[in-house]
Motif scaffolding. Structure first.
Motif, PDB file in Angstrom:
ATOM      1  N   THR A   1      24.896  37.247  22.044  1.00 20.06           N
ATOM      2  CA  THR A   1      24.221  37.545  20.785  1.00 20.06           C
ATOM      3  C   THR A   1      23.372  38.788  20.950  1.00 20.06           C
ATOM      4  O   THR A   1      22.906  39.098  22.051  1.00 20.06           O
TER       5      THR A   1
ATOM      6  N   LEU B   1      20.146  40.765  18.709  1.00 17.53           N
ATOM      7  CA  LEU B   1      19.248  40.608  17.573  1.00 17.53           C
ATOM      8  C   LEU B   1      18.244  41.741  17.535  1.00 17.53           C
ATOM      9  O   LEU B   1      17.891  42.318  18.571  1.00 17.53           O
TER      10      LEU B   1
ATOM     11  N   GLU C   1      17.306  32.582  13.769  1.00 14.10           N
ATOM     12  CA  GLU C   1      17.051  33.123  12.432  1.00 14.10           C
ATOM     13  C   GLU C   1      15.598  33.548  12.256  1.00 14.10           C
ATOM     14  O   GLU C   1      15.258  34.251  11.301  1.00 14.10           O
ATOM     15  N   HIS C   2      14.723  33.136  13.170  1.00 10.03           N
ATOM     16  CA  HIS C   2      13.334  33.577  13.095  1.00 10.03           C
ATOM     17  C   HIS C   2      12.736  33.636  14.496  1.00 10.03           C
ATOM     18  O   HIS C   2      13.261  33.054  15.444  1.00 10.03           O
TER      19      HIS C   2
END
Length: 402
Positions: free
Chosen positions: A214, A216, A254-255
């Motif tokens: 991933t 981010l 997501e946060h």
């Protein structure tokens, strides 16, 4: 405003004595042919003296040279050890040396790097092989140290040498290489490595498959450092140019949680988790003379501010076997050891009129100047296995036993 210091209740107190007279520093010295920045001790118990060094070549440093070393004994008598000559005159290099814990420091292997390494780290003790290490710079590269006679080595029975195992690159951005400012290898899940970059991102890699799991956007500006929380495969923290410390959980990306923001929004350059007590981490701000200690259970407030350096602090690490102790180094040429469990002045009780209680103050329990001319100490590395600390200053690497 400062949070209460739970160390004061006795949690995390280490075995190291607080009396200066009871502490000492043994030192070994390596004279390098180039400036050195990135450093890391191995986690291997069978060869705990392996130390990886990454050069930081400038316009004023020679590209080649010979290894030399000397190791004063506890009484101060000088010893010496011969070492091999450098193998190649590359712009930058990754070098492996080995310290026997006494007077001998030998060159083991080296390999050319296209750019200076911003960080180097050996595979954790739980990994399939502790002879693998990684460097960050333009890309994340994995290397393997082959011992003498290793049948798996590319050249068969050749001497000890390094070979590149993998180059990890995000193919979606292969034409836009943003320098990596740091990375961390997950000790609990050795197949995971997280990197950070000036392009505001953090990337989690599976080193077994050489694929990104991933990526981010971690901060609003450059990300300067990243580290997994000890004992977990999921949580990591990062610091960056926006002055914040952010906490991420791979199970809920997501946060993120902002656990600290610098009061003046100064860039935060480095973070260091306490490996014995993962509730605590230390952070360094740009051009700051102090070290900020945080408790992740009490966001936004500092547990302690360690003020002992007279110029900016360049590196700070917790000692692995003493959870309340931290070692730091800075431009003032000092290496300082702190006992976070024992402030020199405990916090006072709040006044009857309310308000915030004065913060505790701290003084280092040990101070050492590794370079006789007081040269700046650019970086330090703490061994996870032994009680040795490596520091880089000028054209030397000093090995200190606390």
């Amino acid at each position: 405003m400062h949070a209460p210091n739970p160390f004061l209740a006795g949690a995390g107190a280490g075995a190291m004595p607080g009396d200066l007279d009871a502490m000492h520093v043994d030192a070994s010295e390596i004279a390098m042919p180039f400036p050195t920045y990135a450093m890391a001790w191995t986690a291997a118990h069978d060869r705990p003296g392996l130390l990886a060094l990454g050069s930081f070549v400038s316009a004023n440093s020679a590209p080649g040279g010979a290894w030399t070393s000397r190791a004063p004994s506890r009484s101060g008598a000088a010893g010496s050890a011969a070492s091999g000559s450098t193998a190649q005159a590359a712009p930058d290099r990754l070098c492996i040396v080995e310290h026997d814990g006494g007077a001998r420091i030998a060159s083991v292997a080296e390999v050319a790097l296209p750019y200076p390494a911003t960080r180097v780290q050996w595979a954790p003790a739980a990994a399939a092989s502790t002879r693998v290490l990684a460097t960050a710079g333009d890309y994340l590269r994995l290397w393997r140290l082959h011992d003498h006679g290793d049948p798996a080595a590319p050249d068969g029975d050749g001497g000890p040498h390094l070979s590149m195992e993998a180059l990890l690159a995000n193919q979606a951005k292969a034409d836009l290489v943003a320098p990596l400012t740091g990375f961390d290898w997950n000790a609990a899940a050795p197949h995971l490595v997280v990197t950070c970059s000036i392009d505001t991102t953090c990337t989690v890699w599976d080193v077994n498959s050489s694929q990104a799991k991933t990526q981010l956007i971690a901060h609003d500006r450059d990300v300067f450092d990243v580290g997994f929380a000890p004992g977990t495969a999921d949580i990591f923290a990062s610091v960056g140019a926006d002055g914040s410390v952010r906490l991420f959980d791979l199970r809920a990306l997501e946060h993120s949680t902002i656990i600290y923001e610098h009061p003046q929004s100064a860039p935060l350059l480095r973070l260091a988790w306490n490996r014995q007590d993962p509730n605590y981490l230390a952070v360094l701000a740009y051009e700051s003379h102090t070290i900020t200690v945080l408790d992740v259970r009490r966001p936004s407030l500092a547990v302690a501010e360690l003020a002992g350096h007279t110029t900016c602090v360049n590196a700070a690490h917790w000692l692995p076997h003493n959870s309340g102790y931290l070692v730091s180094a800075g431009d003032d040429g000092q290496v300082l050891v702190w006992d976070v469990a024992q402030p020199t002045r405990p916090p006072a009780a709040p006044s009857s009129g309310g308000g915030t209680a004065p913060a505790p103050t701290y003084a280092p329990v040990l101070s050492h100047v590794p370079h006789p001319m007081g040269a700046e100490v650019e970086n330090l590395a703490v061994s996870p296995v032994t009680d040795w600390v490596a520091v880089s200053c000028d054209m030397q690497v000093k090995l200190l036993r606390l």
